[in-house]
Design a protein around this motif. Structure first.
Motif, PDB file in Angstrom:
ATOM      1  N   THR A  98       0.839  -1.200   0.000  1.00  0.00           N
ATOM      2  CA  THR A  98       0.000   0.000   0.000  1.00  0.00           C
ATOM      3  C   THR A  98       0.873   1.249   0.000  1.00  0.00           C
ATOM      4  O   THR A  98       1.743   1.397   0.857  1.00  0.00           O
ATOM      5  CB  THR A  98      -0.915   0.042   1.241  1.00  0.00           C
ATOM      6  N   ILE A  99       0.633   2.109  -0.966  1.00  0.00           N
ATOM      7  CA  ILE A  99       1.251   3.432  -0.991  1.00  0.00           C
ATOM      8  C   ILE A  99       0.135   4.421  -0.710  1.00  0.00           C
ATOM      9  O   ILE A  99      -0.848   4.492  -1.460  1.00  0.00           O
ATOM     10  CB  ILE A  99       1.903   3.753  -2.354  1.00  0.00           C
ATOM     11  N   CYS A 100       0.251   5.165   0.371  1.00  0.00           N
ATOM     12  CA  CYS A 100      -0.821   6.072   0.775  1.00  0.00           C
ATOM     13  C   CYS A 100      -0.839   7.322  -0.105  1.00  0.00           C
ATOM     14  O   CYS A 100       0.212   7.847  -0.471  1.00  0.00           O
ATOM     15  CB  CYS A 100      -0.641   6.497   2.229  1.00  0.00           C
ATOM     16  N   TYR A 101      -2.042   7.796  -0.404  1.00  0.00           N
ATOM     17  CA  TYR A 101      -2.155   9.103  -1.048  1.00  0.00           C
ATOM     18  C   TYR A 101      -1.407  10.144  -0.223  1.00  0.00           C
ATOM     19  O   TYR A 101      -0.769  11.052  -0.762  1.00  0.00           O
ATOM     20  CB  TYR A 101      -3.623   9.522  -1.158  1.00  0.00           C
ATOM     21  N   GLU A 102      -1.483  10.009   1.088  1.00  0.00           N
ATOM     22  CA  GLU A 102      -0.830  10.963   1.982  1.00  0.00           C
ATOM     23  C   GLU A 102       0.692  10.945   1.810  1.00  0.00           C
ATOM     24  O   GLU A 102       1.341  11.984   1.942  1.00  0.00           O
ATOM     25  CB  GLU A 102      -1.185  10.658   3.439  1.00  0.00           C
ATOM     26  N   TYR A 103       1.258   9.763   1.533  1.00  0.00           N
ATOM     27  CA  TYR A 103       2.701   9.695   1.318  1.00  0.00           C
ATOM     28  C   TYR A 103       3.091  10.386   0.011  1.00  0.00           C
ATOM     29  O   TYR A 103       4.100  11.096  -0.049  1.00  0.00           O
ATOM     30  CB  TYR A 103       3.183   8.241   1.311  1.00  0.00           C
ATOM     31  N   LEU A 104       2.279  10.180  -1.015  1.00  0.00           N
ATOM     32  CA  LEU A 104       2.541  10.854  -2.283  1.00  0.00           C
ATOM     33  C   LEU A 104       2.459  12.370  -2.107  1.00  0.00           C
ATOM     34  O   LEU A 104       3.250  13.119  -2.679  1.00  0.00           O
ATOM     35  CB  LEU A 104       1.547  10.387  -3.345  1.00  0.00           C
ATOM     36  N   ASP A 105       1.499  12.821  -1.304  1.00  0.00           N
ATOM     37  CA  ASP A 105       1.389  14.256  -1.040  1.00  0.00           C
ATOM     38  C   ASP A 105       2.603  14.766  -0.261  1.00  0.00           C
ATOM     39  O   ASP A 105       3.096  15.875  -0.506  1.00  0.00           O
ATOM     40  CB  ASP A 105       0.105  14.540  -0.259  1.00  0.00           C
ATOM     41  N   TYR A 106       3.103  13.940   0.671  1.00  0.00           N
ATOM     42  CA  TYR A 106       4.311  14.301   1.421  1.00  0.00           C
ATOM     43  C   TYR A 106       5.498  14.480   0.482  1.00  0.00           C
ATOM     44  O   TYR A 106       6.273  15.444   0.611  1.00  0.00           O
ATOM     45  CB  TYR A 106       4.600  13.214   2.452  1.00  0.00           C
ATOM     46  N   LEU A 107       5.630  13.600  -0.492  1.00  0.00           N
ATOM     47  CA  LEU A 107       6.725  13.722  -1.453  1.00  0.00           C
ATOM     48  C   LEU A 107       6.579  14.990  -2.290  1.00  0.00           C
ATOM     49  O   LEU A 107       7.575  15.657  -2.602  1.00  0.00           O
ATOM     50  CB  LEU A 107       6.779  12.495  -2.362  1.00  0.00           C
ATOM     51  N   GLN A 108       5.342  15.327  -2.645  1.00  0.00           N
ATOM     52  CA  GLN A 108       5.127  16.574  -3.373  1.00  0.00           C
ATOM     53  C   GLN A 108       5.564  17.780  -2.555  1.00  0.00           C
ATOM     54  O   GLN A 108       6.162  18.717  -3.076  1.00  0.00           O
ATOM     55  CB  GLN A 108       3.653  16.727  -3.738  1.00  0.00           C
ATOM     56  N   GLU A 109       5.260  17.734  -1.261  1.00  0.00           N
ATOM     57  CA  GLU A 109       5.651  18.844  -0.389  1.00  0.00           C
ATOM     58  C   GLU A 109       7.177  18.977  -0.338  1.00  0.00           C
ATOM     59  O   GLU A 109       7.717  20.083  -0.335  1.00  0.00           O
ATOM     60  CB  GLU A 109       5.099  18.618   1.023  1.00  0.00           C
ATOM     61  N   LEU A 110       7.875  17.849  -0.294  1.00  0.00           N
ATOM     62  CA  LEU A 110       9.337  17.887  -0.298  1.00  0.00           C
ATOM     63  C   LEU A 110       9.869  18.590  -1.541  1.00  0.00           C
ATOM     64  O   LEU A 110      10.843  19.336  -1.490  1.00  0.00           O
ATOM     65  CB  LEU A 110       9.905  16.467  -0.246  1.00  0.00           C
ATOM     66  N   ALA A 111       9.216  18.308  -2.663  1.00  0.00           N
ATOM     67  CA  ALA A 111       9.708  18.829  -3.933  1.00  0.00           C
ATOM     68  C   ALA A 111       9.343  20.288  -4.165  1.00  0.00           C
ATOM     69  O   ALA A 111       9.929  20.944  -5.037  1.00  0.00           O
ATOM     70  CB  ALA A 111       9.163  17.982  -5.085  1.00  0.00           C
ATOM     71  N   ARG A 112       8.395  20.808  -3.401  1.00  0.00           N
ATOM     72  CA  ARG A 112       7.965  22.196  -3.607  1.00  0.00           C
ATOM     73  C   ARG A 112       9.006  23.196  -3.114  1.00  0.00           C
ATOM     74  O   ARG A 112       9.097  24.302  -3.615  1.00  0.00           O
ATOM     75  CB  ARG A 112       6.632  22.438  -2.895  1.00  0.00           C
ATOM     76  N   ASP A 113       9.762  22.829  -2.092  1.00  0.00           N
ATOM     77  CA  ASP A 113      10.722  23.751  -1.489  1.00  0.00           C
ATOM     78  C   ASP A 113      12.051  23.023  -1.327  1.00  0.00           C
ATOM     79  O   ASP A 113      12.333  22.432  -0.290  1.00  0.00           O
ATOM     80  CB  ASP A 113      10.197  24.243  -0.139  1.00  0.00           C
ATOM     81  N   LEU A 114      12.864  23.067  -2.362  1.00  0.00           N
ATOM     82  CA  LEU A 114      14.098  22.297  -2.361  1.00  0.00           C
ATOM     83  C   LEU A 114      15.073  22.828  -1.312  1.00  0.00           C
ATOM     84  O   LEU A 114      15.324  24.027  -1.239  1.00  0.00           O
ATOM     85  CB  LEU A 114      14.762  22.348  -3.731  1.00  0.00           C
ATOM     86  N   PRO A 115      15.648  21.931  -0.489  1.00  0.00           N
ATOM     87  CA  PRO A 115      16.663  22.370   0.468  1.00  0.00           C
ATOM     88  C   PRO A 115      17.950  22.753  -0.254  1.00  0.00           C
ATOM     89  O   PRO A 115      18.184  22.334  -1.401  1.00  0.00           O
ATOM     90  CB  PRO A 115      16.869  21.130   1.348  1.00  0.00           C
ATOM     91  N   PRO A 116      18.810  23.547   0.389  1.00  0.00           N
ATOM     92  CA  PRO A 116      20.063  23.980  -0.260  1.00  0.00           C
ATOM     93  C   PRO A 116      20.903  22.830  -0.790  1.00  0.00           C
ATOM     94  O   PRO A 116      21.515  22.943  -1.857  1.00  0.00           O
ATOM     95  CB  PRO A 116      20.783  24.732   0.866  1.00  0.00           C
ATOM     96  N   ALA A 117      20.946  21.696  -0.060  1.00  0.00           N
ATOM     97  CA  ALA A 117      21.750  20.561  -0.514  1.00  0.00           C
ATOM     98  C   ALA A 117      21.258  20.031  -1.852  1.00  0.00           C
ATOM     99  O   ALA A 117      22.057  19.604  -2.700  1.00  0.00           O
ATOM    100  CB  ALA A 117      21.723  19.448   0.532  1.00  0.00           C
ATOM    101  N   ALA A 118      19.942  20.061  -2.060  1.00  0.00           N
ATOM    102  CA  ALA A 118      19.390  19.593  -3.329  1.00  0.00           C
ATOM    103  C   ALA A 118      19.788  20.523  -4.464  1.00  0.00           C
ATOM    104  O   ALA A 118      20.113  20.080  -5.574  1.00  0.00           O
ATOM    105  CB  ALA A 118      17.872  19.489  -3.230  1.00  0.00           C
ATOM    106  N   LEU A 119      19.775  21.809  -4.183  1.00  0.00           N
ATOM    107  CA  LEU A 119      20.181  22.777  -5.206  1.00  0.00           C
ATOM    108  C   LEU A 119      21.658  22.618  -5.545  1.00  0.00           C
ATOM    109  O   LEU A 119      22.053  22.716  -6.716  1.00  0.00           O
ATOM    110  CB  LEU A 119      19.890  24.192  -4.713  1.00  0.00           C
ATOM    111  N   ARG A 120      22.483  22.351  -4.519  1.00  0.00           N
ATOM    112  CA  ARG A 120      23.916  22.141  -4.778  1.00  0.00           C
ATOM    113  C   ARG A 120      24.157  20.902  -5.622  1.00  0.00           C
ATOM    114  O   ARG A 120      25.121  20.842  -6.391  1.00  0.00           O
ATOM    115  CB  ARG A 120      24.680  22.038  -3.453  1.00  0.00           C
ATOM    116  N   GLY A 122      22.243  20.029  -7.944  1.00  0.00           N
ATOM    117  CA  GLY A 122      21.658  20.268  -9.258  1.00  0.00           C
ATOM    118  C   GLY A 122      20.329  19.573  -9.459  1.00  0.00           C
ATOM    119  O   GLY A 122      19.895  19.368 -10.603  1.00  0.00           O
ATOM    120  N   LEU A 123      19.668  19.207  -8.369  1.00  0.00           N
ATOM    121  CA  LEU A 123      18.380  18.526  -8.470  1.00  0.00           C
ATOM    122  C   LEU A 123      17.277  19.521  -8.791  1.00  0.00           C
ATOM    123  O   LEU A 123      17.263  20.645  -8.281  1.00  0.00           O
ATOM    124  CB  LEU A 123      18.053  17.799  -7.168  1.00  0.00           C
ATOM    125  N   THR A 124      16.351  19.100  -9.615  1.00  0.00           N
ATOM    126  CA  THR A 124      15.141  19.860  -9.898  1.00  0.00           C
ATOM    127  C   THR A 124      14.028  19.308  -9.004  1.00  0.00           C
ATOM    128  O   THR A 124      14.181  18.235  -8.404  1.00  0.00           O
ATOM    129  CB  THR A 124      14.725  19.680 -11.363  1.00  0.00           C
TER     130      THR A 124
END
Length: 276
Positions: A98-120, A122-124
């Motif tokens: 089971t993959i929860c809709y809530e988990y997918l939403d959590y991943l979307q939230e992670l991707a909305r505001d990239l942390p500095p390490a992700a920018l370093r 080169g992650l989109t």
């Protein structure tokens, strides 16, 4: 960003999942072995997500790449409303991932505001979302494989599932593997920094986020020091741990070949891959 089965290059994320499981030795599935379910959503956001997943045939694409294991019972893979719980799981009683809709939403939230390490790195937003999604799918499928094929596990099952997921991700090309591993590691690091662990966290069947972070970096460095050599240079992976990482990777590779590969159609156990 919206959940729209983001792309890696020109390929949809579900095709990336398909490519990964194929590289691990899986082939086209019999529909009778794997059942897919898009569970009923509870709100408008989940309804929109359900429609996009169904339109993309997301679970069908995953199912169609998982079938060179002939299972003793039907495995269900479903997206479900988990009533506010951010989770993904495998349930042995009914052989269901089971993959929860809530988990997918959590991943979307992670991707909305990239942390500095992700920018370093080169992650989109798209590539940052891809890594954790791939990891959770492969992690839960590892649990299913352990259970349905009665694969012996020495140590904690959650750690073993982490290792199978990481080992499989590392079989991508070095560029894709680097992006996926970086995104997952940054997620673990962010979770580790979010709050100090409590006593009950140490009792959890999962390793702490910080431990999962270092374990992931170690197996990656042990697999390919060319692609992941800067992990030590930049101080992300302590040098004393790094000295053991080639052996740790070889241990995981050997276990995969001995315990999992025999269950994959047309595959035979082989020596652990050479470290790069």
């Amino acid at each position: 960003m919206e959940w729209a089965w983001v792309t890696v290059g020109r390929r949809a994320i579900v095709l990336t999942v398909a490519g990964i499981v194929t590289s691990a030795g899986f082939a086209a599935a019999r529909e009778s072995d794997i059942r897919i379910v898009y569970g009923p959503p509870s709100d408008a956001a989940q309804q929109a997500m359900q429609r996009r997943l169904q339109d993309r045939k997301a679970l069908e694409d995953i199912r169609d790449r998982l079938g060179d294991i002939r299972l003793p019972r039907v495995l269900t893979i479903k997206i479900a409303d988990c009533h506010g719980e951010v989770d993904a799981s495998y349930e042995s009683a009914d052989a269901t991932v089971t993959i929860c809709y809530e988990y997918l939403d959590y991943l979307q939230e992670l991707a909305r505001d990239l942390p500095p390490a992700a920018l370093r790195e080169g992650l989109t937003p798209e590539s940052y979302l891809t890594g954790p999604f791939l990891e959770v799918v492969l992690h839960e499928l590892a649990h299913a494989l352990f259970d349905l094929k009665k694969i012996p596990i020495l140590g904690r099952e959650e750690d073993a599932a982490d290792q199978v997921a990481a080992f499989t991700l590392l079989r991508l090309g070095s560029e894709q593997a680097r992006r996926a591993i970086a995104a997952i590691a940054i997620m673990y690091a962010s979770e580790a920094k979010a709050e100090a662990p409590t006593a009950s966290d140490f009792a959890n069947e999962h390793s702490l986020p910080a431990q999962r972070f270092y374990n992931l970096l170690c197996i990656s460095y042990g697999a390919d020091r060319k692609t992941f050599g800067d992990l030590v240079e930049k101080g992300y992976l302590p040098s004393d741990r790094a000295e053991q990482c080639v052996a740790e990777y070889q241990q995981v590779a050997y276990a995969f070949q001995q315990l999992i590969a025999p269950h994959l159609k047309g595959r035979r156990p082989t020596a652990a891959p050479q470290q790069r």
